[in-house]
Motif scaffolding. Structure first.
Motif, PDB file in Angstrom:
ATOM      1  N   ILE A  85       9.885  16.623 -44.559  1.00  0.00           N
ATOM      2  CA  ILE A  85      10.086  15.178 -44.481  1.00  0.00           C
ATOM      3  C   ILE A  85      11.053  14.753 -45.578  1.00  0.00           C
ATOM      4  O   ILE A  85      10.863  15.078 -46.753  1.00  0.00           O
ATOM      5  CB  ILE A  85       8.762  14.407 -44.617  1.00  0.00           C
ATOM      6  CG1 ILE A  85       7.846  14.742 -43.438  1.00  0.00           C
ATOM      7  CG2 ILE A  85       9.020  12.906 -44.676  1.00  0.00           C
ATOM      8  CD1 ILE A  85       6.558  13.977 -43.401  1.00  0.00           C
ATOM      9  N   ILE A  86      12.113  14.030 -45.177  1.00  0.00           N
ATOM     10  CA  ILE A  86      13.041  13.433 -46.142  1.00  0.00           C
ATOM     11  C   ILE A  86      12.419  12.113 -46.574  1.00  0.00           C
ATOM     12  O   ILE A  86      12.352  11.167 -45.787  1.00  0.00           O
ATOM     13  CB  ILE A  86      14.435  13.192 -45.527  1.00  0.00           C
ATOM     14  CG1 ILE A  86      14.910  14.390 -44.687  1.00  0.00           C
ATOM     15  CG2 ILE A  86      15.437  12.830 -46.622  1.00  0.00           C
ATOM     16  CD1 ILE A  86      15.135  15.654 -45.451  1.00  0.00           C
ATOM     17  N   ILE A  87      11.942  12.048 -47.817  1.00  0.00           N
ATOM     18  CA  ILE A  87      11.215  10.853 -48.264  1.00  0.00           C
ATOM     19  C   ILE A  87      12.110   9.867 -49.014  1.00  0.00           C
ATOM     20  O   ILE A  87      11.705   8.738 -49.286  1.00  0.00           O
ATOM     21  CB  ILE A  87      10.007  11.239 -49.145  1.00  0.00           C
ATOM     22  CG1 ILE A  87      10.447  12.071 -50.358  1.00  0.00           C
ATOM     23  CG2 ILE A  87       8.974  11.991 -48.315  1.00  0.00           C
ATOM     24  CD1 ILE A  87       9.320  12.390 -51.335  1.00  0.00           C
ATOM     25  N   GLY A  88      13.321  10.289 -49.367  1.00  0.00           N
ATOM     26  CA  GLY A  88      14.258   9.406 -50.078  1.00  0.00           C
ATOM     27  C   GLY A  88      15.673   9.861 -49.800  1.00  0.00           C
ATOM     28  O   GLY A  88      16.242   9.574 -48.755  1.00  0.00           O
ATOM     29  N   GLU A  89      16.239  10.598 -50.729  1.00  0.00           N
ATOM     30  CA  GLU A  89      17.566  11.177 -50.539  1.00  0.00           C
ATOM     31  C   GLU A  89      17.459  12.628 -50.086  1.00  0.00           C
ATOM     32  O   GLU A  89      16.664  13.396 -50.638  1.00  0.00           O
ATOM     33  CB  GLU A  89      18.347  11.168 -51.858  1.00  0.00           C
ATOM     34  CG  GLU A  89      18.886   9.841 -52.296  1.00  0.00           C
ATOM     35  CD  GLU A  89      19.775   9.985 -53.526  1.00  0.00           C
ATOM     36  OE1 GLU A  89      21.006  10.096 -53.364  1.00  0.00           O
ATOM     37  OE2 GLU A  89      19.225   9.992 -54.647  1.00  0.00           O
ATOM     38  N   GLY A  90      18.254  12.990 -49.111  1.00  0.00           N
ATOM     39  CA  GLY A  90      18.394  14.386 -48.731  1.00  0.00           C
ATOM     40  C   GLY A  90      19.837  14.768 -48.983  1.00  0.00           C
ATOM     41  O   GLY A  90      20.694  14.602 -48.113  1.00  0.00           O
ATOM     42  N   GLY A  91      20.128  15.246 -50.164  1.00  0.00           N
ATOM     43  CA  GLY A  91      21.514  15.460 -50.571  1.00  0.00           C
ATOM     44  C   GLY A  91      21.940  16.911 -50.547  1.00  0.00           C
ATOM     45  O   GLY A  91      21.349  17.758 -51.217  1.00  0.00           O
ATOM     46  N   SER A  92      22.965  17.216 -49.755  1.00  0.00           N
ATOM     47  CA  SER A  92      23.705  18.473 -49.809  1.00  0.00           C
ATOM     48  C   SER A  92      22.816  19.686 -49.536  1.00  0.00           C
ATOM     49  O   SER A  92      21.736  19.596 -48.974  1.00  0.00           O
ATOM     50  CB  SER A  92      24.396  18.580 -51.172  1.00  0.00           C
ATOM     51  OG  SER A  92      25.342  19.615 -51.190  1.00  0.00           O
TER      52      SER A  92
ATOM     53  N   GLU B  88      12.323   5.843 -42.457  1.00  0.00           N
ATOM     54  CA  GLU B  88      13.266   4.948 -41.787  1.00  0.00           C
ATOM     55  C   GLU B  88      14.506   4.624 -42.610  1.00  0.00           C
ATOM     56  O   GLU B  88      15.613   4.551 -42.085  1.00  0.00           O
ATOM     57  CB  GLU B  88      12.522   3.660 -41.420  1.00  0.00           C
ATOM     58  CG  GLU B  88      13.340   2.639 -40.683  1.00  0.00           C
ATOM     59  CD  GLU B  88      12.545   1.371 -40.421  1.00  0.00           C
ATOM     60  OE1 GLU B  88      13.095   0.463 -39.755  1.00  0.00           O
ATOM     61  OE2 GLU B  88      11.385   1.282 -40.871  1.00  0.00           O
ATOM     62  N   HIS B  89      14.331   4.424 -43.910  1.00  0.00           N
ATOM     63  CA  HIS B  89      15.465   4.040 -44.762  1.00  0.00           C
ATOM     64  C   HIS B  89      15.879   5.155 -45.713  1.00  0.00           C
ATOM     65  O   HIS B  89      16.483   4.892 -46.763  1.00  0.00           O
ATOM     66  CB  HIS B  89      15.136   2.771 -45.550  1.00  0.00           C
ATOM     67  CG  HIS B  89      14.788   1.597 -44.687  1.00  0.00           C
ATOM     68  ND1 HIS B  89      15.546   1.212 -43.607  1.00  0.00           N
ATOM     69  CD2 HIS B  89      13.731   0.737 -44.723  1.00  0.00           C
ATOM     70  CE1 HIS B  89      14.998   0.164 -43.023  1.00  0.00           C
ATOM     71  NE2 HIS B  89      13.896  -0.136 -43.679  1.00  0.00           N
ATOM     72  N   SER B  90      15.562   6.389 -45.376  1.00  0.00           N
ATOM     73  CA  SER B  90      16.035   7.515 -46.176  1.00  0.00           C
ATOM     74  C   SER B  90      17.410   7.951 -45.674  1.00  0.00           C
ATOM     75  O   SER B  90      17.886   7.480 -44.631  1.00  0.00           O
ATOM     76  CB  SER B  90      15.044   8.680 -46.113  1.00  0.00           C
ATOM     77  OG  SER B  90      14.856   9.088 -44.777  1.00  0.00           O
ATOM     78  N   ILE B  91      18.068   8.851 -46.415  1.00  0.00           N
ATOM     79  CA  ILE B  91      19.391   9.335 -46.029  1.00  0.00           C
ATOM     80  C   ILE B  91      19.427  10.859 -46.148  1.00  0.00           C
ATOM     81  O   ILE B  91      18.664  11.447 -46.913  1.00  0.00           O
ATOM     82  CB  ILE B  91      20.502   8.701 -46.897  1.00  0.00           C
ATOM     83  CG1 ILE B  91      20.262   8.995 -48.391  1.00  0.00           C
ATOM     84  CG2 ILE B  91      20.620   7.212 -46.637  1.00  0.00           C
ATOM     85  CD1 ILE B  91      21.407   8.582 -49.305  1.00  0.00           C
TER      86      ILE B  91
ATOM     87  N   ARG C 116      23.637   0.077 -47.740  1.00  0.00           N
ATOM     88  CA  ARG C 116      22.401  -0.569 -48.189  1.00  0.00           C
ATOM     89  C   ARG C 116      21.205   0.357 -47.979  1.00  0.00           C
ATOM     90  O   ARG C 116      20.271   0.355 -48.774  1.00  0.00           O
ATOM     91  CB  ARG C 116      22.209  -1.899 -47.461  1.00  0.00           C
ATOM     92  CG  ARG C 116      23.165  -2.990 -47.977  1.00  0.00           C
ATOM     93  CD  ARG C 116      22.936  -4.329 -47.329  1.00  0.00           C
ATOM     94  NE  ARG C 116      23.781  -5.353 -47.928  1.00  0.00           N
ATOM     95  CZ  ARG C 116      23.801  -6.628 -47.557  1.00  0.00           C
ATOM     96  NH1 ARG C 116      23.020  -7.034 -46.564  1.00  0.00           N
ATOM     97  NH2 ARG C 116      24.597  -7.491 -48.163  1.00  0.00           N
ATOM     98  N   LYS C 117      21.239   1.144 -46.923  1.00  0.00           N
ATOM     99  CA  LYS C 117      20.174   2.133 -46.738  1.00  0.00           C
ATOM    100  C   LYS C 117      20.186   3.156 -47.869  1.00  0.00           C
ATOM    101  O   LYS C 117      19.129   3.611 -48.313  1.00  0.00           O
ATOM    102  CB  LYS C 117      20.316   2.821 -45.378  1.00  0.00           C
ATOM    103  CG  LYS C 117      19.780   2.001 -44.209  1.00  0.00           C
ATOM    104  CD  LYS C 117      19.794   2.787 -42.928  1.00  0.00           C
ATOM    105  CE  LYS C 117      19.182   1.992 -41.788  1.00  0.00           C
ATOM    106  NZ  LYS C 117      17.710   1.911 -41.866  1.00  0.00           N
ATOM    107  N   CYS C 118      21.380   3.521 -48.330  1.00  0.00           N
ATOM    108  CA  CYS C 118      21.471   4.417 -49.492  1.00  0.00           C
ATOM    109  C   CYS C 118      20.773   3.801 -50.695  1.00  0.00           C
ATOM    110  O   CYS C 118      20.042   4.484 -51.428  1.00  0.00           O
ATOM    111  CB  CYS C 118      22.932   4.695 -49.840  1.00  0.00           C
ATOM    112  SG  CYS C 118      23.820   5.703 -48.650  1.00  0.00           S
TER     113      CYS C 118
END
Length: 320
Positions: free
Chosen positions: A195-202, A218-221, A59-61
Protein backbone atom coordinates in the motif's frame (compact mmCIF):
# COMPACT_ATOMS: atom_id res chain seq x y z
CA UNK A 1 -4.26 22.08 15.53
CA UNK A 2 -4.60 21.76 11.77
CA UNK A 3 -1.52 22.42 9.65
CA UNK A 4 -2.82 23.97 6.46
CA UNK A 5 -1.30 23.58 3.01
CA UNK A 6 -0.70 26.60 0.77
CA UNK A 7 -3.86 26.12 -1.27
CA UNK A 8 -5.90 25.80 1.95
CA UNK A 9 -5.13 29.35 3.17
CA UNK A 10 -8.62 30.73 2.45
CA UNK A 11 -10.03 27.79 4.43
CA UNK A 12 -7.60 28.50 7.28
CA UNK A 13 -8.81 32.11 7.49
CA UNK A 14 -12.47 31.11 7.75
CA UNK A 15 -11.87 28.36 10.31
CA UNK A 16 -9.59 30.74 12.23
CA UNK A 17 -12.31 33.40 12.40
CA UNK A 18 -14.82 30.87 13.71
CA UNK A 19 -12.38 29.80 16.42
CA UNK A 20 -11.64 33.43 17.33
CA UNK A 21 -15.35 34.08 17.82
CA UNK A 22 -15.70 31.07 20.09
CA UNK A 23 -12.59 32.06 22.05
CA UNK A 24 -14.06 35.53 22.62
CA UNK A 25 -17.33 33.96 23.78
CA UNK A 26 -15.47 31.78 26.27
CA UNK A 27 -13.88 34.90 27.75
CA UNK A 28 -17.16 36.83 27.71
CA UNK A 29 -20.13 34.43 28.13
CA UNK A 30 -22.61 37.23 27.39
CA UNK A 31 -21.48 37.37 23.76
CA UNK A 32 -23.82 35.53 21.39
CA UNK A 33 -21.60 34.26 18.57
CA UNK A 34 -22.77 30.73 17.93
CA UNK A 35 -24.98 31.61 14.97
CA UNK A 36 -22.20 33.55 13.25
CA UNK A 37 -19.63 30.85 14.07
CA UNK A 38 -21.95 28.14 12.71
CA UNK A 39 -22.32 30.10 9.46
CA UNK A 40 -18.53 30.25 9.16
CA UNK A 41 -18.33 26.50 9.86
CA UNK A 42 -20.80 25.87 7.02
CA UNK A 43 -18.82 28.09 4.67
CA UNK A 44 -15.58 26.29 5.61
CA UNK A 45 -17.16 22.86 5.10
CA UNK A 46 -18.41 23.85 1.64
CA UNK A 47 -15.00 25.27 0.74
CA UNK A 48 -13.27 22.06 1.86
CA UNK A 49 -15.53 20.04 -0.45
CA UNK A 50 -14.78 22.37 -3.35
CA UNK A 51 -11.01 22.34 -2.75
CA UNK A 52 -10.78 18.54 -2.67
CA UNK A 53 -13.29 17.87 -5.43
CA UNK A 54 -10.80 18.72 -8.18
CA UNK A 55 -7.29 18.52 -6.76
CA UNK A 56 -4.57 19.07 -9.34
CA UNK A 57 -1.71 16.54 -9.46
CA UNK A 58 0.60 19.06 -7.75
CA UNK A 59 -1.88 19.63 -4.95
CA UNK A 60 -2.15 15.88 -4.52
CA UNK A 61 1.64 15.84 -4.12
CA UNK A 62 1.29 18.38 -1.33
CA UNK A 63 -1.41 16.36 0.41
CA UNK A 64 0.62 13.14 0.03
CA UNK A 65 3.57 14.85 1.74
CA UNK A 66 1.58 16.42 4.58
CA UNK A 67 3.55 15.94 7.78
CA UNK A 68 0.48 14.94 9.78
CA UNK A 69 -0.56 12.02 7.58
CA UNK A 70 -0.48 8.66 9.38
CA UNK A 71 2.91 7.03 8.93
CA UNK A 72 4.08 3.42 8.89
CA UNK A 73 4.43 3.30 12.69
CA UNK A 74 0.84 4.53 13.11
CA UNK A 75 -0.52 1.76 10.89
CA UNK A 76 1.55 -0.92 12.61
CA UNK A 77 0.44 0.27 16.07
CA UNK A 78 -3.25 0.34 15.09
CA UNK A 79 -3.66 -2.62 12.72
CA UNK A 80 -1.11 -5.20 13.85
CA UNK A 81 -0.69 -7.04 17.13
CA UNK A 82 2.32 -8.76 18.67
CA UNK A 83 4.62 -6.69 16.46
CA UNK A 84 8.23 -7.76 16.98
CA UNK A 85 10.68 -5.42 15.23
CA UNK A 86 13.68 -7.00 13.52
CA UNK A 87 16.74 -4.84 12.97
CA UNK A 88 19.86 -4.81 10.84
CA UNK A 89 20.97 -6.19 7.50
CA UNK A 90 23.59 -8.54 9.07
CA UNK A 91 26.20 -6.75 7.02
CA UNK A 92 26.63 -3.07 7.83
CA UNK A 93 24.03 -1.42 10.07
CA UNK A 94 20.36 -0.93 10.90
CA UNK A 95 18.63 1.64 8.68
CA UNK A 96 16.00 3.52 10.69
CA UNK A 97 14.23 4.68 7.51
CA UNK A 98 13.01 1.11 7.09
CA UNK A 99 11.10 -0.68 9.83
CA UNK A 100 9.77 -4.19 9.80
CA UNK A 101 9.19 -7.34 11.72
CA UNK A 102 6.90 -10.20 12.63
CA UNK A 103 3.32 -9.38 13.58
CA UNK A 104 -0.26 -10.58 13.48
CA UNK A 105 -2.90 -9.06 11.22
CA UNK A 106 -6.44 -10.20 12.03
CA UNK A 107 -4.71 -12.82 14.21
CA UNK A 108 -2.81 -14.10 11.16
CA UNK A 109 1.02 -14.18 11.30
CA UNK A 110 2.57 -11.85 8.71
CA UNK A 111 5.77 -9.98 7.98
CA UNK A 112 5.26 -6.23 7.79
CA UNK A 113 7.86 -3.90 6.24
CA UNK A 114 7.64 -0.17 5.57
CA UNK A 115 9.28 3.21 5.22
CA UNK A 116 9.02 5.49 8.26
CA UNK A 117 9.47 9.26 7.82
CA UNK A 118 9.10 10.33 11.45
CA UNK A 119 6.66 12.86 12.88
CA UNK A 120 8.82 15.62 14.38
CA UNK A 121 12.22 17.15 13.70
CA UNK A 122 14.16 14.70 15.84
CA UNK A 123 12.48 11.56 14.51
CA UNK A 124 12.59 12.78 10.91
CA UNK A 125 16.35 13.23 11.14
CA UNK A 126 16.71 9.82 12.78
CA UNK A 127 14.54 8.23 10.07
CA UNK A 128 16.32 10.19 7.31
CA UNK A 129 12.91 11.46 6.14
CA UNK A 130 12.01 7.96 4.94
CA UNK A 131 14.91 7.78 2.47
CA UNK A 132 16.46 4.35 2.82
CA UNK A 133 20.13 3.52 2.43
CA UNK A 134 21.40 0.19 1.02
CA UNK A 135 21.28 -1.45 4.43
CA UNK A 136 17.55 -0.65 4.60
CA UNK A 137 16.86 -2.57 1.40
CA UNK A 138 19.12 -5.40 2.51
CA UNK A 139 17.20 -5.57 5.77
CA UNK A 140 13.97 -5.81 3.76
CA UNK A 141 15.48 -8.64 1.68
CA UNK A 142 16.40 -10.50 4.87
CA UNK A 143 12.88 -10.14 6.22
CA UNK A 144 11.28 -11.24 2.94
CA UNK A 145 13.56 -14.29 2.92
CA UNK A 146 12.43 -15.12 6.45
CA UNK A 147 8.77 -14.72 5.51
CA UNK A 148 9.27 -16.98 2.49
CA UNK A 149 10.98 -19.62 4.63
CA UNK A 150 8.12 -19.75 7.14
CA UNK A 151 5.25 -19.23 4.69
CA UNK A 152 4.19 -15.83 6.00
CA UNK A 153 2.39 -13.24 3.82
CA UNK A 154 4.33 -9.99 3.39
CA UNK A 155 2.71 -6.57 3.82
CA UNK A 156 4.65 -3.47 2.73
CA UNK A 157 3.74 0.14 3.52
CA UNK A 158 5.43 2.56 1.13
CA UNK A 159 6.10 6.19 2.00
CA UNK A 160 9.35 7.58 0.63
CA UNK A 161 10.47 10.41 -1.67
CA UNK A 162 13.05 7.93 -2.97
CA UNK A 163 16.17 6.08 -1.90
CA UNK A 164 18.85 8.20 -0.22
CA UNK A 165 21.24 9.58 -2.91
CA UNK A 166 24.18 10.37 -0.59
CA UNK A 167 27.80 9.51 -1.27
CA UNK A 168 28.02 6.81 1.42
CA UNK A 169 24.87 5.11 0.13
CA UNK A 170 26.25 5.02 -3.39
CA UNK A 171 29.57 3.65 -2.14
CA UNK A 172 27.75 0.82 -0.37
CA UNK A 173 25.84 -0.19 -3.50
CA UNK A 174 22.53 1.67 -3.42
CA UNK A 175 21.39 0.73 -6.93
CA UNK A 176 22.39 -2.91 -6.45
CA UNK A 177 20.49 -3.10 -3.14
CA UNK A 178 17.34 -1.63 -4.72
CA UNK A 179 17.59 -4.08 -7.64
CA UNK A 180 18.08 -7.03 -5.27
CA UNK A 181 15.08 -5.99 -3.19
CA UNK A 182 12.91 -5.70 -6.31
CA UNK A 183 14.19 -9.10 -7.44
CA UNK A 184 13.37 -10.61 -4.06
CA UNK A 185 9.80 -9.27 -4.32
CA UNK A 186 9.47 -11.17 -7.61
CA UNK A 187 10.91 -14.39 -6.18
CA UNK A 188 9.16 -15.05 -2.89
CA UNK A 189 6.48 -17.74 -2.96
CA UNK A 190 4.15 -16.14 -0.43
CA UNK A 191 1.44 -13.48 -0.93
CA UNK A 192 2.88 -9.96 -1.16
CA UNK A 193 0.61 -6.93 -0.86
CA UNK A 194 1.66 -3.30 -0.84
CA UNK A 195 0.00 0.00 0.00
CA UNK A 196 1.31 3.44 -0.99
CA UNK A 197 0.36 5.46 2.10
CA UNK A 198 1.99 8.77 1.09
CA UNK A 199 4.79 9.15 -1.41
CA UNK A 200 5.90 6.30 -3.63
CA UNK A 201 9.12 7.70 -5.03
CA UNK A 202 11.39 6.08 -7.62
CA UNK A 203 13.08 2.69 -7.26
CA UNK A 204 13.06 3.24 -3.52
CA UNK A 205 9.31 2.57 -3.62
CA UNK A 206 9.32 -0.11 -6.35
CA UNK A 207 11.77 -2.16 -4.24
CA UNK A 208 8.92 -2.69 -1.73
CA UNK A 209 5.90 -2.47 -4.04
CA UNK A 210 6.58 -5.15 -6.66
CA UNK A 211 3.62 -7.01 -5.21
CA UNK A 212 0.73 -9.28 -6.16
CA UNK A 213 -1.68 -6.53 -5.12
CA UNK A 214 -0.84 -2.82 -4.94
CA UNK A 215 -3.18 -0.21 -3.47
CA UNK A 216 -2.84 3.54 -3.06
CA UNK A 217 -4.51 5.95 -0.71
CA UNK A 218 -6.68 8.38 -2.69
CA UNK A 219 -4.31 11.35 -2.40
CA UNK A 220 -1.00 9.49 -2.44
CA UNK A 221 1.45 9.60 -5.37
CA UNK A 222 3.64 7.00 -7.10
CA UNK A 223 6.26 7.88 -9.69
CA UNK A 224 9.77 7.18 -11.01
CA UNK A 225 10.95 10.62 -9.79
CA UNK A 226 9.67 13.59 -7.80
CA UNK A 227 8.05 16.43 -9.79
CA UNK A 228 10.90 18.72 -8.67
CA UNK A 229 13.49 16.24 -9.92
CA UNK A 230 11.67 15.80 -13.22
CA UNK A 231 11.42 19.58 -13.70
CA UNK A 232 15.13 20.01 -12.95
CA UNK A 233 16.01 17.47 -15.66
CA UNK A 234 13.53 18.54 -18.35
CA UNK A 235 13.41 22.29 -17.85
CA UNK A 236 16.51 22.91 -15.71
CA UNK A 237 14.13 24.61 -13.29
CA UNK A 238 12.73 22.86 -10.19
CA UNK A 239 10.06 25.57 -9.93
CA UNK A 240 8.26 23.99 -12.88
CA UNK A 241 7.22 21.11 -10.62
CA UNK A 242 3.53 21.90 -11.19
CA UNK A 243 3.89 21.38 -14.94
CA UNK A 244 5.91 18.22 -14.33
CA UNK A 245 3.29 16.79 -11.96
CA UNK A 246 0.60 17.33 -14.62
CA UNK A 247 2.56 15.27 -17.16
CA UNK A 248 3.86 12.46 -14.95
CA UNK A 249 0.56 10.64 -14.32
CA UNK A 250 1.50 10.05 -10.70
CA UNK A 251 -1.93 10.14 -9.04
CA UNK A 252 -3.79 7.08 -7.80
CA UNK A 253 -6.61 7.71 -10.26
CA UNK A 254 -4.32 7.81 -13.31
CA UNK A 255 -2.24 4.83 -12.19
CA UNK A 256 -5.37 2.78 -11.62
CA UNK A 257 -6.43 3.51 -15.21
CA UNK A 258 -3.01 2.38 -16.44
CA UNK A 259 -3.17 -0.86 -14.47
CA UNK A 260 -0.12 0.02 -12.36
CA UNK A 261 -2.17 -0.34 -9.16
CA UNK A 262 -5.15 -2.52 -8.31
CA UNK A 263 -7.12 -0.51 -5.79
CA UNK A 264 -7.70 3.05 -4.55
CA UNK A 265 -8.40 3.50 -0.84
CA UNK A 266 -10.69 6.47 -0.19
CA UNK A 267 -9.43 9.09 2.23
CA UNK A 268 -11.54 11.26 4.56
CA UNK A 269 -12.55 14.63 3.13
CA UNK A 270 -9.55 16.93 3.40
CA UNK A 271 -6.97 14.14 3.33
CA UNK A 272 -5.75 11.33 5.57
CA UNK A 273 -4.33 13.78 8.12
CA UNK A 274 -7.79 15.17 8.96
CA UNK A 275 -9.05 11.82 10.26
CA UNK A 276 -6.22 9.39 10.94
CA UNK A 277 -8.45 6.85 12.64
CA UNK A 278 -10.77 6.56 9.63
CA UNK A 279 -7.84 6.37 7.22
CA UNK A 280 -6.15 3.58 9.17
CA UNK A 281 -9.45 1.67 9.35
CA UNK A 282 -9.87 1.98 5.56
CA UNK A 283 -6.33 0.66 5.01
CA UNK A 284 -7.09 -2.25 7.33
CA UNK A 285 -10.18 -3.17 5.29
CA UNK A 286 -8.17 -2.99 2.05
CA UNK A 287 -5.44 -5.21 3.49
CA UNK A 288 -8.02 -7.76 4.62
CA UNK A 289 -9.56 -7.84 1.14
CA UNK A 290 -6.24 -8.06 -0.72
CA UNK A 291 -4.87 -10.84 1.46
CA UNK A 292 -8.20 -12.64 1.19
CA UNK A 293 -7.97 -12.53 -2.61
CA UNK A 294 -4.64 -14.34 -2.41
CA UNK A 295 -5.64 -17.00 0.12
CA UNK A 296 -5.20 -20.57 -1.02
CA UNK A 297 -3.14 -19.39 -4.01
CA UNK A 298 -0.52 -21.84 -5.25
CA UNK A 299 3.04 -20.52 -4.53
CA UNK A 300 4.11 -20.98 -8.14
CA UNK A 301 1.02 -19.11 -9.34
CA UNK A 302 1.74 -16.24 -6.94
CA UNK A 303 5.21 -15.82 -8.46
CA UNK A 304 3.91 -16.12 -12.03
CA UNK A 305 1.06 -13.65 -11.42
CA UNK A 306 3.48 -11.12 -9.95
CA UNK A 307 5.88 -11.44 -12.89
CA UNK A 308 3.12 -11.12 -15.49
CA UNK A 309 1.70 -8.11 -13.69
CA UNK A 310 4.95 -6.18 -13.87
CA UNK A 311 6.00 -7.29 -17.34
CA UNK A 312 2.64 -6.08 -18.66
CA UNK A 313 2.57 -2.89 -16.63
CA UNK A 314 1.52 0.23 -18.49
CA UNK A 315 -0.19 -1.58 -21.36
CA UNK A 316 -3.63 -0.83 -19.90
CA UNK A 317 -4.98 2.61 -20.70
CA UNK A 318 -2.08 3.81 -22.82
CA UNK A 319 -4.43 5.17 -25.46
CA UNK A 320 -6.19 7.36 -22.90
Amino acid sequence: MTNYLDFERPLAEIEGKAEELRAMARQNPEMKVEEEAAALDKKAADMLVDLYKTLTPWRKCQVARHGDRPHCQDYIDALFTEYTPLAGDRNFADDHAVMGGLARFNDRPVMVIGHEKGNDTKSRIERNFGMARPEGYRKAIRLMDMADRFGLPVVTLVDTPGAYPGKGAEERGQSEAIARSTEKCLQIKVPLVSIIIGEGGSGGAVAFATANKVAMLEHSIYSVITPEGCASILWKDAEKMREAAEQMRLTAQELNQLGVIDRIIKEPLGGAHRDKKATIAAVGKALTAMLGDLDESDPAKLVEQRRKKFLGMGSKGLAA
